[in-house]
Design a protein around this motif. Structure first.
Motif, PDB file in Angstrom:
ATOM      1  N   ASP A 192       0.831  -1.195   0.000  1.00 49.59           N
ATOM      2  CA  ASP A 192       0.000   0.000   0.000  1.00 49.59           C
ATOM      3  C   ASP A 192       0.872   1.253   0.000  1.00 49.59           C
ATOM      4  O   ASP A 192       1.992   1.250   0.520  1.00 49.59           O
ATOM      5  CB  ASP A 192      -0.908   0.020   1.232  1.00 49.59           C
ATOM      6  N   VAL A 193       0.359   2.305  -0.596  1.00 46.69           N
ATOM      7  CA  VAL A 193       1.068   3.574  -0.618  1.00 46.69           C
ATOM      8  C   VAL A 193       1.219   4.099   0.812  1.00 46.69           C
ATOM      9  O   VAL A 193       0.291   4.004   1.628  1.00 46.69           O
ATOM     10  CB  VAL A 193       0.301   4.603  -1.479  1.00 46.69           C
ATOM     11  N   THR A 194       2.385   4.644   1.117  1.00 44.98           N
ATOM     12  CA  THR A 194       2.635   5.198   2.456  1.00 44.98           C
ATOM     13  C   THR A 194       1.620   6.306   2.765  1.00 44.98           C
ATOM     14  O   THR A 194       1.409   7.202   1.943  1.00 44.98           O
ATOM     15  CB  THR A 194       4.058   5.770   2.537  1.00 44.98           C
ATOM     16  N   PRO A 195       0.979   6.260   3.924  1.00 41.28           N
ATOM     17  CA  PRO A 195       0.002   7.298   4.261  1.00 41.28           C
ATOM     18  C   PRO A 195       0.646   8.688   4.307  1.00 41.28           C
ATOM     19  O   PRO A 195       1.834   8.836   4.593  1.00 41.28           O
ATOM     20  CB  PRO A 195      -0.493   6.868   5.647  1.00 41.28           C
ATOM     21  N   GLY A 196      -0.163   9.699   4.043  1.00 42.27           N
ATOM     22  CA  GLY A 196       0.310  11.082   4.111  1.00 42.27           C
ATOM     23  C   GLY A 196       0.607  11.655   2.744  1.00 42.27           C
ATOM     24  O   GLY A 196       0.621  10.955   1.731  1.00 42.27           O
ATOM     25  N   GLU A 197       0.872  12.945   2.726  1.00 40.84           N
ATOM     26  CA  GLU A 197       1.110  13.651   1.466  1.00 40.84           C
ATOM     27  C   GLU A 197       2.471  13.349   0.859  1.00 40.84           C
ATOM     28  O   GLU A 197       2.686  13.547  -0.336  1.00 40.84           O
ATOM     29  CB  GLU A 197       0.971  15.159   1.678  1.00 40.84           C
ATOM     30  N   GLY A 198       3.434  12.927   1.675  1.00 41.61           N
ATOM     31  CA  GLY A 198       4.773  12.664   1.163  1.00 41.61           C
ATOM     32  C   GLY A 198       5.554  13.929   0.856  1.00 41.61           C
ATOM     33  O   GLY A 198       6.432  13.928  -0.011  1.00 41.61           O
ATOM     34  N   CYS A 199       5.257  15.000   1.572  1.00 44.59           N
ATOM     35  CA  CYS A 199       5.891  16.288   1.288  1.00 44.59           C
ATOM     36  C   CYS A 199       6.889  16.717   2.372  1.00 44.59           C
ATOM     37  O   CYS A 199       7.352  17.856   2.371  1.00 44.59           O
ATOM     38  CB  CYS A 199       4.812  17.372   1.141  1.00 44.59           C
ATOM     39  N   GLY A 200       7.209  15.833   3.286  1.00 48.71           N
ATOM     40  CA  GLY A 200       8.086  16.200   4.396  1.00 48.71           C
ATOM     41  C   GLY A 200       9.480  15.626   4.274  1.00 48.71           C
ATOM     42  O   GLY A 200      10.120  15.705   3.226  1.00 48.71           O
ATOM     43  N   ARG A 201       9.957  15.026   5.366  1.00 52.01           N
ATOM     44  CA  ARG A 201      11.328  14.527   5.406  1.00 52.01           C
ATOM     45  C   ARG A 201      11.598  13.457   4.354  1.00 52.01           C
ATOM     46  O   ARG A 201      12.710  13.347   3.835  1.00 52.01           O
ATOM     47  CB  ARG A 201      11.626  13.974   6.794  1.00 52.01           C
ATOM     48  N   GLU A 202      10.576  12.641   4.048  1.00 52.37           N
ATOM     49  CA  GLU A 202      10.780  11.599   3.055  1.00 52.37           C
ATOM     50  C   GLU A 202      11.080  12.179   1.677  1.00 52.37           C
ATOM     51  O   GLU A 202      11.771  11.559   0.864  1.00 52.37           O
ATOM     52  CB  GLU A 202       9.563  10.656   2.991  1.00 52.37           C
ATOM     53  N   LEU A 203      10.599  13.385   1.407  1.00 57.72           N
ATOM     54  CA  LEU A 203      10.913  14.060   0.146  1.00 57.72           C
ATOM     55  C   LEU A 203      12.288  14.722   0.222  1.00 57.72           C
ATOM     56  O   LEU A 203      13.031  14.733  -0.764  1.00 57.72           O
ATOM     57  CB  LEU A 203       9.840  15.094  -0.185  1.00 57.72           C
ATOM     58  N   ASP A 204      12.650  15.255   1.379  1.00 60.20           N
ATOM     59  CA  ASP A 204      13.953  15.901   1.541  1.00 60.20           C
ATOM     60  C   ASP A 204      15.100  14.950   1.208  1.00 60.20           C
ATOM     61  O   ASP A 204      16.149  15.379   0.722  1.00 60.20           O
ATOM     62  CB  ASP A 204      14.112  16.413   2.977  1.00 60.20           C
ATOM     63  N   TYR A 205      14.904  13.670   1.478  1.00 65.74           N
ATOM     64  CA  TYR A 205      15.943  12.670   1.216  1.00 65.74           C
ATOM     65  C   TYR A 205      16.431  12.741  -0.228  1.00 65.74           C
ATOM     66  O   TYR A 205      17.637  12.609  -0.495  1.00 65.74           O
ATOM     67  CB  TYR A 205      15.390  11.275   1.520  1.00 65.74           C
TER      68      TYR A 205
END
Length: 305
Positions: free
Chosen positions: A254-267
């Motif tokens: 399943d797709v990771t919950p949330g917008e995906g606009c935080g630390r996971e994008l900074d990576y």
């Protein structure tokens, strides 16, 4: 094993070039040479890449997106009222019936909600899916489609032009953000794809994900489906999920919950990712990926009438 004739790619005319990259252009007249012999060690991509027609029977996805095949594939018409297939000589415009229906539905929505006349469609799957000779690790089970981030012109593009015309790179040279080719309509096209209930993921360049996070207004729930991925600077990769109850198709997590606009994008914007260091030693080549390493039903699909 029985195989159809080799694929012939045609091409002429260069068009609007937005970056010095080939975007998988092949020379005019390029032809796959015939295989001298087929053994158990023949790479699967050499076999599936030479089949020119789908198998007969109902459509079915077998295996996983990056290791599987497509039974009963359906061809997307090369030209429709709101879409045109690019690189038709590659013979990668097949998919599940629901993928073809999605492209038709999605392109109509884009044409009605934006200034774009329609969509330019890149690779889907090969006639019987399976691994490709180049360009993709996935697209193997008829549920993936690449959509160019360049609007379709109002006129029909000739088949020769479709082999060489370029898409539009919308990411800046430093890979940190989008460039001047990014428009509000580009955002709306991505939103329209991610808002479709049958779409499971929309893969885009991290810089595009950054722009989408910054510019999305109102309901932002669709952002969850938009996932950053390497490349994808001139197209987005749209993926449908397995059909309910189809045991032959292996779904993704399943797709990771949330917008995906935080630390996971900074990576994606760390120096190690933007400027990876070369391996200290050459990587040992992997053994050939053969049909024997694929789901068992794929051998039957490859040899089916």
């Amino acid at each position: 094993m029985r195989f159809a004739a080799a694929i012939v790619l045609a091409g002429a005319l260069a068009a609007m070039v937005t970056a010095a990259r080939a975007q998988d252009i092949r020379p005019s007249g390029f032809q796959l040479p015939p295989l001298a012999a087929v053994t158990a060690q023949t790479p699967a991509k050499e076999l599936f890449g030479r089949v020119t027609r789908p198998s007969e029977g109902p459509d079915r996805s077998i295996g996983f997106y990056s290791n599987g095949c497509l039974a009963g594939g359906v061809a997307l018409p090369l030209t429709g009222p709101t879409w045109q297939v690019m690189r038709p000589g590659r013979n990668r415009f097949y998919g599940r019936r629901k993928l073809v229906t999605f492209v038709e539905r999605f392109s109509r929505r884009v044409a009605s909600q934006t200034s774009w006349a329609g969509l330019l469609i890149g690779d889907m799957s090969q006639p019987r899916g399976g691994p490709m000779l180049g360009g993709h690790a996935s697209h193997q089970i008829g549920l993936d489609v690449d959509v160019w981030l360049r609007q379709m012109p109002a006129q029909v593009i000739s088949m020769a032009q479709r082999e060489t015309i370029m898409s539009t790179v919308v990411v800046s040279d430093d890979k940190l953000d989008v460039n001047g080719y990014w428009t509000p309509d580009t955002l709306q096209v991505i939103k329209a794809a991610a808002s479709d209930p049958e779409v499971e993921r929309v893969l885009v360049n991290p810089a595009i994900k950054k722009a989408v996070c910054r510019q999305a207004r109102g309901d932002r729930s669709w952002l969850q489906k938009v996932r950053p991925n390497r490349g994808h600077d001139y197209h987005m990769h749209v993926r449908l999920g397995c059909s309910p109850g189809e045991s032959s198709c292996r779904p993704q997590r399943d797709v990771t919950p949330g917008e995906g606009c935080g630390r996971e994008l900074d990576y994606w914007f760390t120096d190690a990712v933007l400027n990876p260091r070369p391996a200290p030693q050459p990587t040992k080549p992997l053994p050939p990926f053969t049909v024997g390493k694929m789901p068992g039903a794929c051998a039957a699909v490859l040899n089916a009438p």
